[in-house]
Design a protein around this motif. Structure first.
Motif, short mmCIF file in Angstrom:
data_model
loop_
_atom_site.label_atom_id
_atom_site.label_comp_id
_atom_site.label_asym_id
_atom_site.label_seq_id
_atom_site.Cartn_x
_atom_site.Cartn_y
_atom_site.Cartn_z
N UNK A 22 0.84 -1.21 0.00
CA UNK A 22 0.00 0.00 0.00
C UNK A 22 0.87 1.25 0.00
N UNK A 23 1.91 1.26 0.84
CA UNK A 23 2.81 2.41 0.89
C UNK A 23 3.47 2.64 -0.47
N UNK A 24 3.86 1.56 -1.12
CA UNK A 24 4.48 1.64 -2.45
C UNK A 24 3.52 2.27 -3.46
N UNK A 25 2.25 1.85 -3.42
CA UNK A 25 1.27 2.39 -4.36
C UNK A 25 1.00 3.87 -4.09
N UNK A 26 0.91 4.25 -2.83
CA UNK A 26 0.72 5.66 -2.48
C UNK A 26 1.88 6.50 -3.02
N UNK A 27 3.11 6.01 -2.84
CA UNK A 27 4.28 6.72 -3.36
C UNK A 27 4.22 6.82 -4.88
N UNK A 28 3.80 5.75 -5.54
CA UNK A 28 3.69 5.76 -7.00
C UNK A 28 2.69 6.82 -7.47
N UNK A 29 1.55 6.92 -6.79
CA UNK A 29 0.53 7.91 -7.17
C UNK A 29 1.08 9.32 -7.00
N UNK A 30 1.76 9.57 -5.90
CA UNK A 30 2.32 10.91 -5.67
C UNK A 30 3.39 11.22 -6.72
N UNK A 31 4.23 10.23 -7.04
CA UNK A 31 5.23 10.44 -8.09
C UNK A 31 4.59 10.73 -9.43
N UNK A 32 3.50 10.03 -9.73
CA UNK A 32 2.80 10.23 -10.99
C UNK A 32 2.21 11.64 -11.06
N UNK A 33 1.59 12.09 -9.98
CA UNK A 33 1.01 13.43 -9.95
C UNK A 33 2.11 14.50 -10.07
N UNK A 34 3.22 14.29 -9.37
CA UNK A 34 4.31 15.26 -9.42
C UNK A 34 4.88 15.35 -10.83
N UNK A 35 5.07 14.21 -11.48
CA UNK A 35 5.60 14.23 -12.85
C UNK A 35 4.64 14.96 -13.79
N UNK A 36 3.35 14.66 -13.66
CA UNK A 36 2.37 15.28 -14.53
C UNK A 36 2.24 16.78 -14.34
N UNK A 37 2.48 17.25 -13.13
CA UNK A 37 2.37 18.68 -12.83
C UNK A 37 3.67 19.43 -13.11
N UNK A 38 4.73 18.72 -13.44
CA UNK A 38 6.01 19.38 -13.66
C UNK A 38 6.70 19.74 -12.36
N UNK A 39 6.30 19.07 -11.26
CA UNK A 39 6.90 19.36 -9.97
C UNK A 39 8.20 18.61 -9.77
N UNK A 40 8.97 19.08 -8.82
CA UNK A 40 10.17 18.38 -8.40
C UNK A 40 9.83 17.54 -7.17
N UNK B 30 13.34 6.31 -11.03
CA UNK B 30 14.46 5.92 -10.18
C UNK B 30 14.10 6.02 -8.71
N UNK B 31 13.46 7.11 -8.34
CA UNK B 31 13.08 7.33 -6.94
C UNK B 31 12.11 6.25 -6.45
N UNK B 32 11.12 5.93 -7.27
CA UNK B 32 10.12 4.93 -6.87
C UNK B 32 10.73 3.53 -6.79
N UNK B 33 11.66 3.22 -7.69
CA UNK B 33 12.33 1.93 -7.62
C UNK B 33 13.19 1.83 -6.36
N UNK B 34 13.77 2.95 -5.96
CA UNK B 34 14.60 2.95 -4.74
C UNK B 34 13.75 2.65 -3.51
#
Length: 312
Positions: free
Chosen positions: A120-138, A163-167
């Motif tokens: 679950x924690x992994x999926x939450x991190x994936x969603x946040x990473x996806x939103x950040x990438x789509x918004x152009x955020x760092x 890379x961050x999500x795989x880590x």
């Protein structure tokens, strides 16, 4: 809290494993586009972006168009013109997001839906990473436990997010050191001097009460949101063998089957959860508890919605 999990090999083996496929693509396949747009919109006002957000300097009045944030409508101007009108502001520069992730051994325990809390924690991190990438955020990462802390500077782009999500994924394991989210939060506090949006992913009864001063200092310096992953009770598995994740101690079936033991376990968890929630409320920290991957996105939406209302 004593985290638990069945001792069957399918549930007590290594939790994290390297995946060759794109984690961002996997998230995109699971999310509806309208849902993604709403989630990204809820980040506006909480977090600035190069693509969307609210600055401090007024720019112009403009007619409301579908997709604009209804929170930007100037009702007085709209009444005088007879059409919905919004106030536009100059966009501000990027403000980094920071993922602060608990990767300790307790995350190998089971969640109420039977998956591991790490899943679950992994999926939450994936969603946040996806939103950040789509918004152009760092997005930056601080992840760890009692013995390890990994930190990755804030950057944008697909390659960085992957890379961050795989880590994060590689750090989740049943043989990981015990959890210490305070260790992770202390590193965030010392490493990030510029104001950032810090999203903490941890267990349902963490950050612990001993971390109160760290939470207080973090809340003063940064925006802080906490995602807590629920833990399954040891009495929830009937006649299935159960081991404690933090210590190799089997819990006998005759104890798990006793109604008074189940009630005592529930009360103990409820008390600890209530104490942690009260501590976070003292500093205006918005939290949400996630029990499964199925409810993760809805719970994140609720967290962002409540967090945004608290700012208005």
């Amino acid at each position: 809290m004593s985290t638990t999990g069945p001792s069957t090999p399918s549930r007590s083996g290594t939790v994290g494993s390297s995946q060759a496929h794109s984690r961002l693509a996997a998230v995109r396949a699971r999310l509806d586009l309208p849902l993604v747009r709403r989630a990204a919109g809820l980040l506006d006002g909480r977090h600035r972006s190069i693509f969307s957000g609210h600055g401090q300097d007024f720019d112009e009045m403009a007619l409301y168009l579908p997709g604009d944030d209804v929170g930007d409508i100037d009702w007085k101007a709209s009444a005088s013109t007879g059409h919905p009108v919004i106030r536009r502001f100059q966009r501000e520069s990027n403000l980094a997001m920071v993922l602060a992730v608990d990767t300790g051994r307790n995350m190998a325990a089971l969640a109420p839906d039977g998956s591991t809390k790490a899943d679950i924690a992994r999926f939450v991190a994936d969603v946040i990473g996806y939103l950040a990438r789509g918004r152009g955020d760092q997005l930056a990462l601080v992840a760890g436990d009692r013995e390890r802390v990994v930190q990755i500077p804030a950057r944008g782009g697909t390659e960085h997010m992957e890379m961050l999500l795989r880590r994060i994924d590689a750090m989740f394991a049943l043989d990981a050191p015990p959890s210490n989210i305070t260790h992770v939060l202390d590193r965030v506090l010392t490493w990030f001097t510029r104001r950032s949006l810090v999203v903490v992913i941890t267990d349902e009864v963490r950050p612990p009460l001993e971390a109160e001063q760290t939470v207080k200092r973090l809340r003063t310096r940064h925006e802080l949101l906490v995602v807590q992953v629920a833990d399954a009770l040891p009495t929830a598995f009937g006649d299935e063998a159960v081991d404690d994740v933090d210590a190799p101690l089997g819990i006998p079936e005759f104890l798990r089957a006793r109604a008074d033991m189940a009630e005592e376990a529930r009360d103990a968890v409820a008390r600890r959860r209530s104490d942690v929630q009260a501590m976070l409320r003292r500093y205006g920290v918005q939290t949400v508890t996630v029990s499964s991957e199925a409810d993760a996105v809805d719970r994140l939406m609720d967290l962002l919605r409540r967090s945004r209302r608290a700012r208005q």
